[in-house]
Design a protein around this motif. Structure first.
Motif, mmCIF file in Angstrom:
data_model
loop_
_atom_site.group_PDB
_atom_site.id
_atom_site.type_symbol
_atom_site.label_atom_id
_atom_site.label_comp_id
_atom_site.label_asym_id
_atom_site.label_seq_id
_atom_site.Cartn_x
_atom_site.Cartn_y
_atom_site.Cartn_z
ATOM 1 N N GLY A 90 0.846 -1.185 0.000
ATOM 2 C CA GLY A 90 0.000 0.000 0.000
ATOM 3 C C GLY A 90 0.876 1.229 0.000
ATOM 4 O O GLY A 90 0.649 2.188 -0.721
ATOM 5 N N ASN A 91 1.879 1.161 0.779
ATOM 6 C CA ASN A 91 2.793 2.272 0.852
ATOM 7 C C ASN A 91 4.081 1.746 1.464
ATOM 8 O O ASN A 91 4.055 0.983 2.415
ATOM 9 C CB ASN A 91 2.216 3.387 1.727
ATOM 10 C CG ASN A 91 2.981 4.678 1.526
ATOM 11 O OD1 ASN A 91 3.858 4.756 0.663
ATOM 12 N ND2 ASN A 91 2.648 5.676 2.315
ATOM 13 N N ILE A 92 5.175 2.114 0.891
ATOM 14 C CA ILE A 92 6.437 1.608 1.398
ATOM 15 C C ILE A 92 6.998 2.629 2.369
ATOM 16 O O ILE A 92 7.365 3.739 1.986
ATOM 17 C CB ILE A 92 7.422 1.351 0.246
ATOM 18 C CG1 ILE A 92 6.825 0.308 -0.680
ATOM 19 C CG2 ILE A 92 8.754 0.885 0.800
ATOM 20 C CD1 ILE A 92 7.627 0.076 -1.917
ATOM 21 N N ALA A 93 7.037 2.258 3.601
ATOM 22 C CA ALA A 93 7.328 3.221 4.657
ATOM 23 C C ALA A 93 8.702 3.854 4.476
ATOM 24 O O ALA A 93 8.824 5.070 4.512
ATOM 25 C CB ALA A 93 7.238 2.550 6.011
ATOM 26 N N ILE A 106 -0.122 -5.773 1.455
ATOM 27 C CA ILE A 106 -1.558 -5.759 1.707
ATOM 28 C C ILE A 106 -2.274 -6.777 0.847
ATOM 29 O O ILE A 106 -3.448 -7.054 1.047
ATOM 30 C CB ILE A 106 -2.162 -4.363 1.439
ATOM 31 C CG1 ILE A 106 -1.882 -3.931 -0.008
ATOM 32 C CG2 ILE A 106 -1.584 -3.358 2.411
ATOM 33 C CD1 ILE A 106 -2.601 -2.662 -0.397
ATOM 34 N N ASP A 107 -1.566 -7.341 -0.110
ATOM 35 C CA ASP A 107 -2.204 -8.308 -1.003
ATOM 36 C C ASP A 107 -1.115 -8.994 -1.816
ATOM 37 O O ASP A 107 0.074 -8.708 -1.654
ATOM 38 C CB ASP A 107 -3.188 -7.585 -1.926
ATOM 39 C CG ASP A 107 -4.237 -8.536 -2.482
ATOM 40 O OD1 ASP A 107 -4.159 -9.739 -2.199
ATOM 41 O OD2 ASP A 107 -5.134 -8.056 -3.203
ATOM 42 N N ARG A 108 -1.554 -9.895 -2.665
ATOM 43 C CA ARG A 108 -0.600 -10.519 -3.573
ATOM 44 C C ARG A 108 -1.219 -10.502 -4.973
ATOM 45 O O ARG A 108 -2.428 -10.434 -5.141
ATOM 46 C CB ARG A 108 -0.322 -11.977 -3.188
ATOM 47 C CG ARG A 108 0.071 -12.171 -1.749
ATOM 48 C CD ARG A 108 1.146 -13.249 -1.635
ATOM 49 N NE ARG A 108 2.342 -12.688 -1.061
ATOM 50 C CZ ARG A 108 3.535 -12.691 -1.641
ATOM 51 N NH1 ARG A 108 3.700 -13.239 -2.819
ATOM 52 N NH2 ARG A 108 4.566 -12.160 -1.042
ATOM 53 N N ALA A 126 4.318 -4.960 -6.555
ATOM 54 C CA ALA A 126 3.252 -4.085 -7.021
ATOM 55 C C ALA A 126 2.952 -3.038 -5.963
ATOM 56 O O ALA A 126 3.190 -3.252 -4.777
ATOM 57 C CB ALA A 126 2.000 -4.896 -7.330
ATOM 58 N N LEU A 127 2.464 -1.929 -6.428
ATOM 59 C CA LEU A 127 2.231 -0.796 -5.550
ATOM 60 C C LEU A 127 0.830 -0.273 -5.810
ATOM 61 O O LEU A 127 0.437 -0.090 -6.955
ATOM 62 C CB LEU A 127 3.262 0.285 -5.887
ATOM 63 C CG LEU A 127 3.471 1.423 -4.918
ATOM 64 C CD1 LEU A 127 3.939 0.900 -3.579
ATOM 65 C CD2 LEU A 127 4.498 2.379 -5.512
ATOM 66 N N LYS A 128 0.108 -0.069 -4.745
ATOM 67 C CA LYS A 128 -1.225 0.499 -4.903
ATOM 68 C C LYS A 128 -1.100 2.013 -4.924
ATOM 69 O O LYS A 128 -0.574 2.611 -3.974
ATOM 70 C CB LYS A 128 -2.121 0.056 -3.747
ATOM 71 C CG LYS A 128 -3.565 0.378 -3.970
ATOM 72 C CD LYS A 128 -4.453 -0.748 -3.477
ATOM 73 C CE LYS A 128 -5.766 -0.745 -4.210
ATOM 74 N NZ LYS A 128 -6.508 -1.972 -3.966
ATOM 75 N N VAL A 129 -1.579 2.604 -5.991
ATOM 76 C CA VAL A 129 -1.359 4.043 -6.166
ATOM 77 C C VAL A 129 -2.264 4.854 -5.263
ATOM 78 O O VAL A 129 -3.465 4.597 -5.164
ATOM 79 C CB VAL A 129 -1.617 4.441 -7.637
ATOM 80 C CG1 VAL A 129 -1.525 5.952 -7.794
ATOM 81 C CG2 VAL A 129 -0.650 3.737 -8.541
#
Lengths: 210, 210
Positions: A90-93, A106-108, A126-129
């Motif tokens: 979701g977001n890469i800290a 958060i998912d695959r 993958a990255l959720k925008v």
DNA sequence: ATAATCACTGTTAATATGTTCAGTGTCAAG
DNA sequence: CTTGACACTGAACATATTAACAGTGATTAT
């Protein structure tokens, strides 16, 4: 098994879809209405043909009692393109993707490397925008972007680490000048790196659920 | 959810078993016969109770049109990501997807059903988008759209057959009026079906290679 | 040119099916 | 004892649904 005419294929397809959708079979009138016929008899003819050719079974005189005999089959096993499994963040800290724990996903997602546009063995993810900053490039909030760790070239869309959070921006490298990041949204300013520019990877493809 | 009486459980069970066994729902008289009643009204009462308690849905006046709302059975085993393989078509020359030859596919794609947004066992396929008619919906020329054969609802983006070629448009169904197709591009006109509207499926997700 | 197939229209008949109305009997709770 | 829920009977009715009959055009094969 005899071949079906175009119309018969359509009728058979409608039967299958309707039944799966609603949970029961359509009446002849409902089929008629769906195809815009004016006579139920148009449908009757096609059903009779489907039955004669062995694609369906019916119980004479009874309503909505079909059975599809010939399922047009499962797909051939297919020459397995290479499917790989990636985590979705979701977001890469902070830090480089290498340092991310599996638990942060958060998912695959699983795609073949061809459609994802990546090579195998390069820890892609993958990255959720989040946000609208790439909206003019056709990338919207909620889209999933598949990122491959690689060195960016001028014009690539990249996942970059800015102020401890990952955002998607276009990477611009003018000749003889330091590179900067450009948002594809008129309302967002360009980002010139104050200190350091950490590029986590290049966006290779996007997946959007409608 | 209200509890069921013994008889109501039996009726509900029979509905499920019959439907699974035969592939269609029983008529009221068939239910009556199975339980040895002498009056159809015995069944009607139970069905009404099942409906009031929210276990089933029916369509008033129509034959064999049930839907079981509350499955008192086991859930599908959980979502192990299931990868399915789909053909990619460049353009569907004519007819219903059923009729397409495998050879017409220009490529194949493999995704898990979760990210593709489709269910398994429904001959889904992917379509390479041509043209700019959906550009305002964020779908560009060259994008790959995953299509699931299903009945469209108002507002869905659908693959539709027009003049022997497949295009992507938004499906609009005004109440009490015939449905039409809307392009998401100000330069394109709405398409009101001149003769016939063949919907090949609903767009569930898009994949774009960058 | 003729025949055959396909895809339909339009109408009517037959029946399968859901629904309603008026009751009967049992059983448990208040 | 009365009330109400439950499980039914029996008959009549309305309509949803399938099915048959008689055609029209268009297209394709013989």
């Amino acid at each position: 098994m005899d071949d079906l005419t175009l119309r018969q294929q359509e009728i058979l397809g409608f039967l299958q879809i309707f039944s799966q959708e609603k949970g029961f079979w359509p009446s002849i009138r409902e089929i008629r209405d769906h195809f815009g016929f004016n006579s139920t008899n148009a449908v009757v003819g096609h059903l009779r043909a489907l039955e004669n050719k062995g694609y369906i079974t019916r119980i004479a005189g009874q309503a909505r009692t079909y059975r599809i005999t010939y399922e047009n089959s499962e797909e051939p096993p297919a020459e397995s393109l290479e499917v790989i499994d990636m985590p979705v963040y979701g977001n890469i800290a902070a830090g480089y993707p290498d340092g991310i724990e599996q638990g942060d996903a958060i998912d695959r997602i699983q795609v073949d490397i061809n459609t994802a546009g990546i090579r195998r063995s390069r820890r892609s993810f993958a990255l959720k925008v989040r946000g609208e900053s790439m909206i003019d490039a056709g990338i919207f909030d909620g889209d999933m972007v598949i990122i491959e760790p690689a060195l960016p070239n001028d014009g690539d869309i990249v996942a970059a680490l800015i102020d401890g959070a990952t955002t998607l921006k276009r990477f611009i490298k003018p000749s003889n000048q330091p590179p900067y990041l450009k948002a594809e949204n008129a309302n967002y300013p360009d980002l010139h790196p104050v200190s350091e520019l950490v590029i986590q990877g290049i966006a290779r493809s996007i997946v959007r659920k409608l």
